[in-house]
Design a protein around this motif. Structure first.
Motif, mmCIF file in Angstrom:
data_model
loop_
_atom_site.group_PDB
_atom_site.id
_atom_site.type_symbol
_atom_site.label_atom_id
_atom_site.label_comp_id
_atom_site.label_asym_id
_atom_site.label_seq_id
_atom_site.Cartn_x
_atom_site.Cartn_y
_atom_site.Cartn_z
ATOM 1 N N SER A 7 8.219 62.183 44.255
ATOM 2 C CA SER A 7 9.194 62.126 43.168
ATOM 3 C C SER A 7 10.260 61.104 43.518
ATOM 4 C CB SER A 7 9.837 63.499 42.936
ATOM 5 O OG SER A 7 10.546 63.912 44.086
ATOM 6 N N GLY A 8 11.033 60.707 42.499
ATOM 7 C CA GLY A 8 12.183 59.859 42.763
ATOM 8 C C GLY A 8 12.009 58.387 42.462
ATOM 9 N N GLY A 9 10.853 57.981 41.986
ATOM 10 C CA GLY A 9 10.680 56.579 41.637
ATOM 11 C C GLY A 9 11.496 56.215 40.407
ATOM 12 N N GLY A 10 11.498 54.940 40.074
ATOM 13 C CA GLY A 10 12.238 54.514 38.887
ATOM 14 C C GLY A 10 12.433 53.020 38.857
ATOM 15 N N LEU A 11 13.343 52.601 37.983
ATOM 16 C CA LEU A 11 13.660 51.185 37.798
ATOM 17 C C LEU A 11 15.011 50.900 38.431
ATOM 18 C CD1 LEU A 11 13.173 48.414 36.425
ATOM 19 C CD2 LEU A 11 14.281 49.365 34.392
ATOM 20 N N VAL A 12 15.081 49.843 39.212
ATOM 21 C CA VAL A 12 16.325 49.468 39.877
ATOM 22 C C VAL A 12 16.423 47.947 39.919
ATOM 23 C CG1 VAL A 12 15.276 49.521 42.177
ATOM 24 C CG2 VAL A 12 17.739 49.874 41.944
ATOM 25 N N GLN A 13 17.633 47.441 39.912
ATOM 26 C CA GLN A 13 17.826 45.993 39.994
ATOM 27 C C GLN A 13 17.679 45.516 41.438
ATOM 28 O OE1 GLN A 13 21.639 45.145 38.184
ATOM 29 N NE2 GLN A 13 20.677 44.800 36.191
ATOM 30 N N ASN A 106 -7.224 55.155 56.560
ATOM 31 C CA ASN A 106 -8.224 56.178 56.835
ATOM 32 C C ASN A 106 -7.792 57.188 57.898
ATOM 33 O OD1 ASN A 106 -8.523 54.665 59.126
ATOM 34 N ND2 ASN A 106 -10.543 53.869 58.589
ATOM 35 N N ASP A 107 -6.576 57.051 58.409
ATOM 36 C CA ASP A 107 -6.004 58.098 59.269
ATOM 37 C C ASP A 107 -5.441 59.249 58.450
ATOM 38 O OD1 ASP A 107 -4.768 55.686 61.636
ATOM 39 O OD2 ASP A 107 -6.436 57.095 61.871
ATOM 40 N N TYR A 108 -5.336 59.055 57.149
ATOM 41 C CA TYR A 108 -4.677 60.034 56.281
ATOM 42 C C TYR A 108 -5.683 60.680 55.339
ATOM 43 C CZ TYR A 108 -0.337 58.078 57.996
ATOM 44 O OH TYR A 108 0.693 57.689 58.805
ATOM 45 N N GLY A 109 -5.663 62.009 55.340
ATOM 46 C CA GLY A 109 -6.627 62.723 54.516
ATOM 47 C C GLY A 109 -6.048 63.331 53.264
ATOM 48 N N TYR A 110 -4.736 63.300 53.155
ATOM 49 C CA TYR A 110 -4.075 63.957 52.026
ATOM 50 C C TYR A 110 -3.121 62.975 51.369
ATOM 51 C CZ TYR A 110 -5.721 67.727 54.988
ATOM 52 O OH TYR A 110 -6.493 68.523 55.780
ATOM 53 N N TRP A 111 -3.314 62.789 50.074
ATOM 54 C CA TRP A 111 -2.554 61.787 49.328
ATOM 55 C C TRP A 111 -1.948 62.395 48.072
ATOM 56 C CZ3 TRP A 111 -1.989 56.695 50.942
ATOM 57 C CH2 TRP A 111 -2.789 56.315 52.030
ATOM 58 N N GLY A 112 -0.757 61.905 47.710
ATOM 59 C CA GLY A 112 -0.162 62.278 46.446
ATOM 60 C C GLY A 112 -0.646 61.376 45.328
ATOM 61 N N GLN A 113 -0.138 61.625 44.131
ATOM 62 C CA GLN A 113 -0.529 60.842 42.964
ATOM 63 C C GLN A 113 0.253 59.536 42.856
ATOM 64 O OE1 GLN A 113 -3.148 61.621 40.821
ATOM 65 N NE2 GLN A 113 -3.490 63.000 42.526
ATOM 66 N N GLY A 114 1.340 59.438 43.596
ATOM 67 C CA GLY A 114 2.127 58.211 43.588
ATOM 68 C C GLY A 114 3.297 58.270 42.637
ATOM 69 N N THR A 115 4.308 57.472 42.935
ATOM 70 C CA THR A 115 5.473 57.350 42.066
ATOM 71 C C THR A 115 5.802 55.865 41.910
ATOM 72 O OG1 THR A 115 7.760 58.088 41.693
ATOM 73 C CG2 THR A 115 7.146 57.613 43.973
ATOM 74 N N GLN A 116 6.059 55.453 40.671
ATOM 75 C CA GLN A 116 6.280 54.029 40.385
ATOM 76 C C GLN A 116 7.694 53.616 40.769
ATOM 77 O OE1 GLN A 116 4.075 51.611 38.947
ATOM 78 N NE2 GLN A 116 5.737 50.229 39.558
ATOM 79 N N VAL A 117 7.790 52.522 41.504
ATOM 80 C CA VAL A 117 9.068 51.884 41.806
ATOM 81 C C VAL A 117 9.014 50.466 41.239
ATOM 82 C CG1 VAL A 117 10.568 50.998 43.630
ATOM 83 C CG2 VAL A 117 9.500 53.256 43.865
ATOM 84 N N THR A 118 9.960 50.161 40.372
ATOM 85 C CA THR A 118 10.014 48.849 39.758
ATOM 86 C C THR A 118 11.366 48.217 40.051
ATOM 87 O OG1 THR A 118 8.543 49.559 37.970
ATOM 88 C CG2 THR A 118 9.808 47.550 37.611
ATOM 89 N N VAL A 119 11.344 47.014 40.597
ATOM 90 C CA VAL A 119 12.570 46.294 40.939
ATOM 91 C C VAL A 119 12.658 45.063 40.055
ATOM 92 C CG1 VAL A 119 13.926 45.249 42.767
ATOM 93 C CG2 VAL A 119 12.331 47.104 43.312
ATOM 94 N N SER A 120 13.695 45.018 39.253
ATOM 95 C CA SER A 120 13.875 43.888 38.345
ATOM 96 C C SER A 120 14.731 42.809 39.001
ATOM 97 C CB SER A 120 14.522 44.357 37.055
ATOM 98 O OG SER A 120 15.819 44.864 37.307
ATOM 99 N N SER A 121 14.450 41.584 38.640
ATOM 100 C CA SER A 121 15.197 40.463 39.237
ATOM 101 C C SER A 121 16.426 40.108 38.421
ATOM 102 C CB SER A 121 14.286 39.242 39.348
ATOM 103 O OG SER A 121 13.774 38.902 38.077
#
Length: 121
Positions: A7-13, A106-121
């Motif tokens: 959790s916690g992803g989002g859009l940031v400058q 391949n050292d990791y067997g458990y993964w989340g679904q991911g959270t998008q992080v977008t950095v605008s210029s």
């Protein structure tokens, strides 16, 4: 069975900060953050050991990102400062059965679904 949820992803400058979190259920040992940008392979970002708080970072993250964990709450964090547009990606939390610093996917067997992080210029 270990499950992890980001959790916690989002859009940031550019130049801004963001913290992503990962709540884990079950027994976890080494934990890490990876990211995948559009059209690119998933890559290692940071890792933290189970006990002792030893860490390792990708060169792109050194000096800007900090990985930490709260073992009592079973939560993993990634604090990202001075973000750049090239940091834009889906960020994945991963848990490993390894008890050492591990940076390979391949050292990791458990993964989340991911959270998008977008950095605008």
């Amino acid at each position: 069975q270990v499950q992890v949820v980001e959790s916690g992803g989002g859009l940031v400058q550019a130049g801004g900060s963001l913290r992503v979190s990962c709540a884990a259920s079950g027994r976890t040992f080494t934990m890490g953050w990876f990211r995948q940008a559009p059209g690119k392979e998933r890559e290692f970002v940071a890792v933290i050991s189970w006990i002792g708080g030893r860490t390792n970072y990708a060169d792109s993250a050194k000096g800007r990102f900090t990985i930490s964990r709260d073992n009592a709450k079973n939560i993993l964090y990634l604090q990202m400062n001075n973000l750049k547009p090239e940091d834009t990606a889906v960020y994945y939390c991963a848990a490993s059965d390894r008890r050492y610093i591990a940076t390979a996917l391949n050292d990791y067997g458990y993964w989340g679904q991911g959270t998008q992080v977008t950095v605008s210029s």
